[in-house]
Design an enzyme around this catalytic site. Structure first.
Site, PDB file in Angstrom:
ATOM      1  N   ASN A  87       0.813  -1.223   0.000  1.00 48.72           N
ATOM      2  CA  ASN A  87       0.000   0.000   0.000  1.00 48.72           C
ATOM      3  C   ASN A  87       0.847   1.274   0.000  1.00 48.72           C
ATOM      4  O   ASN A  87       0.381   2.331  -0.420  1.00 48.72           O
ATOM      5  CB  ASN A  87      -0.910  -0.042   1.244  1.00 48.72           C
ATOM      6  N   SER A 142      -4.683   1.837  -8.654  1.00 53.46           N
ATOM      7  CA  SER A 142      -5.529   3.030  -8.561  1.00 53.46           C
ATOM      8  C   SER A 142      -6.454   3.084  -9.781  1.00 53.46           C
ATOM      9  O   SER A 142      -6.073   2.604 -10.864  1.00 53.46           O
ATOM     10  CB  SER A 142      -4.642   4.273  -8.539  1.00 53.46           C
ATOM     11  N   TYR A 155       2.585   9.322 -11.265  1.00 53.73           N
ATOM     12  CA  TYR A 155       1.771   8.500 -10.360  1.00 53.73           C
ATOM     13  C   TYR A 155       0.906   7.507 -11.150  1.00 53.73           C
ATOM     14  O   TYR A 155       0.871   6.310 -10.863  1.00 53.73           O
ATOM     15  CB  TYR A 155       0.896   9.417  -9.498  1.00 53.73           C
ATOM     16  N   LYS A 159       1.059   3.348 -11.126  1.00 46.18           N
ATOM     17  CA  LYS A 159      -0.056   2.478 -10.739  1.00 46.18           C
ATOM     18  C   LYS A 159      -0.447   1.532 -11.883  1.00 46.18           C
ATOM     19  O   LYS A 159      -1.009   0.460 -11.646  1.00 46.18           O
ATOM     20  CB  LYS A 159      -1.244   3.326 -10.277  1.00 46.18           C
ATOM     21  N   PRO A 185      -8.443   1.389  -5.965  1.00 46.42           N
ATOM     22  CA  PRO A 185      -9.449   2.257  -5.346  1.00 46.42           C
ATOM     23  C   PRO A 185      -9.737   3.461  -6.241  1.00 46.42           C
ATOM     24  O   PRO A 185      -8.866   3.917  -6.989  1.00 46.42           O
ATOM     25  CB  PRO A 185      -8.770   2.742  -4.051  1.00 46.42           C
TER      26      PRO A 185
HETATM   27  P1  NAD Z   1      -1.102   8.418   1.923  1.00 46.45           P
HETATM   28  O1  NAD Z   1      -0.169   9.243   1.117  1.00 46.45           O
HETATM   29  O2  NAD Z   1      -1.582   8.968   3.221  1.00 46.45           O
HETATM   30  O3  NAD Z   1      -0.514   6.962   2.197  1.00 46.45           O
HETATM   31  C1  NAD Z   1       0.702   6.497   1.736  1.00 46.45           C
HETATM   32  C2  NAD Z   1       1.462   5.859   2.877  1.00 46.45           C
HETATM   33  O4  NAD Z   1       2.678   5.332   2.337  1.00 46.45           O
HETATM   34  C3  NAD Z   1       1.849   6.890   3.959  1.00 46.45           C
HETATM   35  O5  NAD Z   1       1.636   6.339   5.237  1.00 46.45           O
HETATM   36  C4  NAD Z   1       3.333   7.124   3.677  1.00 46.45           C
HETATM   37  O6  NAD Z   1       4.091   7.515   4.804  1.00 46.45           O
HETATM   38  C5  NAD Z   1       3.753   5.742   3.179  1.00 46.45           C
HETATM   39  N1  NAD Z   1       5.018   5.794   2.442  1.00 46.45           N
HETATM   40  C6  NAD Z   1       5.398   6.716   1.501  1.00 46.45           C
HETATM   41  N2  NAD Z   1       6.644   6.453   1.058  1.00 46.45           N
HETATM   42  C7  NAD Z   1       7.050   5.331   1.719  1.00 46.45           C
HETATM   43  C8  NAD Z   1       8.251   4.564   1.706  1.00 46.45           C
HETATM   44  N3  NAD Z   1       9.289   4.897   0.916  1.00 46.45           N
HETATM   45  N4  NAD Z   1       8.329   3.487   2.515  1.00 46.45           N
HETATM   46  C9  NAD Z   1       7.297   3.151   3.334  1.00 46.45           C
HETATM   47  N5  NAD Z   1       6.138   3.841   3.407  1.00 46.45           N
HETATM   48  C10 NAD Z   1       6.028   4.921   2.602  1.00 46.45           C
HETATM   49  O7  NAD Z   1      -2.351   8.132   0.992  1.00 46.45           O
HETATM   50  P2  NAD Z   1      -3.657   7.207   1.096  1.00 46.45           P
HETATM   51  O8  NAD Z   1      -4.759   7.987   0.533  1.00 46.45           O
HETATM   52  O9  NAD Z   1      -3.788   6.587   2.442  1.00 46.45           O
HETATM   53  O10 NAD Z   1      -3.294   6.090  -0.004  1.00 46.45           O
HETATM   54  C11 NAD Z   1      -2.808   4.805   0.316  1.00 46.45           C
HETATM   55  C12 NAD Z   1      -2.598   4.006  -0.958  1.00 46.45           C
HETATM   56  O11 NAD Z   1      -3.809   3.987  -1.753  1.00 46.45           O
HETATM   57  C13 NAD Z   1      -1.527   4.533  -1.891  1.00 46.45           C
HETATM   58  O12 NAD Z   1      -0.900   3.448  -2.544  1.00 46.45           O
HETATM   59  C14 NAD Z   1      -2.320   5.333  -2.908  1.00 46.45           C
HETATM   60  O13 NAD Z   1      -1.624   5.470  -4.123  1.00 46.45           O
HETATM   61  C15 NAD Z   1      -3.532   4.432  -3.048  1.00 46.45           C
HETATM   62  N6  NAD Z   1      -4.719   5.108  -3.580  1.00 46.45           N
HETATM   63  C16 NAD Z   1      -5.289   6.123  -2.902  1.00 46.45           C
HETATM   64  C17 NAD Z   1      -6.420   6.728  -3.412  1.00 46.45           C
HETATM   65  C18 NAD Z   1      -7.097   7.874  -2.694  1.00 46.45           C
HETATM   66  O14 NAD Z   1      -7.880   8.570  -3.345  1.00 46.45           O
HETATM   67  N7  NAD Z   1      -6.851   8.101  -1.419  1.00 46.45           N
HETATM   68  C19 NAD Z   1      -6.957   6.292  -4.619  1.00 46.45           C
HETATM   69  C20 NAD Z   1      -6.335   5.243  -5.295  1.00 46.45           C
HETATM   70  C21 NAD Z   1      -5.213   4.643  -4.761  1.00 46.45           C
END
Ligand code: NAD
Length: 251
Positions: A87, A142, A155, A159, A185
């Site tokens: 994730n 994504s 990005y 994905k 998602p």
């Molecule tokens: P977010 O940016 O809060 O979560 C990303 C997490 O990854 C954070 O906790 C961050 O600290 C961690 N991270 C970043 N770089 C890292 C590294 N080098 N090593 C370890 N951890 C690391 O965002 P979110 O909204 O919680 O999204 C979580 C996941 O869902 C991501 O993969 C994002 O691409 C995907 N996503 C999110 C959405 C959305 O709309 N929120 C939609 C589609 C996909």
């Protein structure tokens, strides 16, 4: 308690969707490892408060030494690895801009964490899952790549790469009893998205309008699919990408 006795690693589990997945897996009985570059204290306490067992690690998924250590510490603490949720990603911190304004460095940073990080974590858990003769890898893609969403091309490309990796790896390690699937998602109101909106209110409303179910997506909307792919109910499914977005993108 569909995951009683199982051990699940959630990368990027310190906040947002990763934290929600870790809490959901824990409620189903899994012992959970959260691995993040951020402080994991809050997520750890939240899991412990609901009665779960958790190991919180400082892990950089883009660094092979760190991902190998993550797997090693999980095995030392809990004796096995059943589920990996890839994730962690550079997502919420991205400032959207036209592709010709993106630097090579920004491109490299996103691909390094989102794509290479996914690869390295798969590689780190593979020997243990192979030894066990079974395992579940769930990669977070994504909905953006189905739509060709604009202004964060690094990005979206990362994905899309996650889906390619999911398919190729599923073919390679199915023989070891390991499934590899992806969840895509839609735009979800996670913690970081709420704190620092990437899009205008108008754009968020337009996303909701594009869905069959005309509302915002919440972290809880994703948990059921993650649990399904993590447990035995999905045992004959591999190489697939499940879109969870209220029916906006279809494939
Ligand atoms: P977010 O940016 O809060 O979560 C990303 C997490 O990854 C954070 O906790 C961050 O600290 C961690 N991270 C970043 N770089 C890292 C590294 N080098 N090593 C370890 N951890 C690391 O965002 P979110 O909204 O919680 O999204 C979580 C996941 O869902 C991501 O993969 C994002 O691409 C995907 N996503 C999110 C959405 C959305 O709309 N929120 C939609 C589609 C996909």
């Amino acid at each position: 308690m569909r995951l009683k006795g199982k051990v699940a690693i959630v990368t990027g589990g310190a906040r947002g969707l990763g934290k929600a997945y870790a809490m959901g897996l824990s409620r189903e009985g899994a012992r959970v490892v959260i691995a993040d570059v951020l402080d994991t204290k809050e997520a750890r306490q939240a899991i412990e408060k609901q009665g779960g067992e958790v190991l919180a690690l400082h892990t950089d998924v883009s660094d092979e030494k760190s991902t190998n250590e993550m797997a090693q510490r999980a095995i030392e603490s809990f004796g096995r690895i059943d589920v990996l949720i890839n994730n962690a990603a550079i997502f919420a911190s991205i400032v959207k801009k036209p592709f010709y304004e993106l630097s090579g460095q920004e491109w490299d940073d996103v691909i390094r964490v989102n794509l290479k990080g996914t690869f390295l974590c798969c590689k780190a858990v593979y020997p243990q899952m192979k030894k066990q003769g079974r395992g579940k890898i769930i990669n977070i893609s994504s909905g953006t790549w189905f739509k060709g969403a604009t202004h964060f091309i690094h990005y979206v490309t990362s994905k899309a790469g996650v889906v390619g990796l999911t398919r190729a790896l599923a073919r390679e390690i199915g023989v070891d009893g390991i499934s590899v699937n992806a969840v895509a998602p839609g735009f979800t109101l996670s913690e970081a998205v709420r704190e620092k909106p990437m899009d205008t209110d108008e754009m968020v409303r337009a996303v909701a309008e594009s869905r069959c179910f005309k509302r915002d997506e919440q972290p809880n909307d994703l948990i059921g699919t993650i649990l399904f792919l993590a447990c035995e109910d999905s045992d004959f499914i591999t190489g697939q990408t499940i879109v969870v977005d209220g029916g906006s993108a279809m494939h």
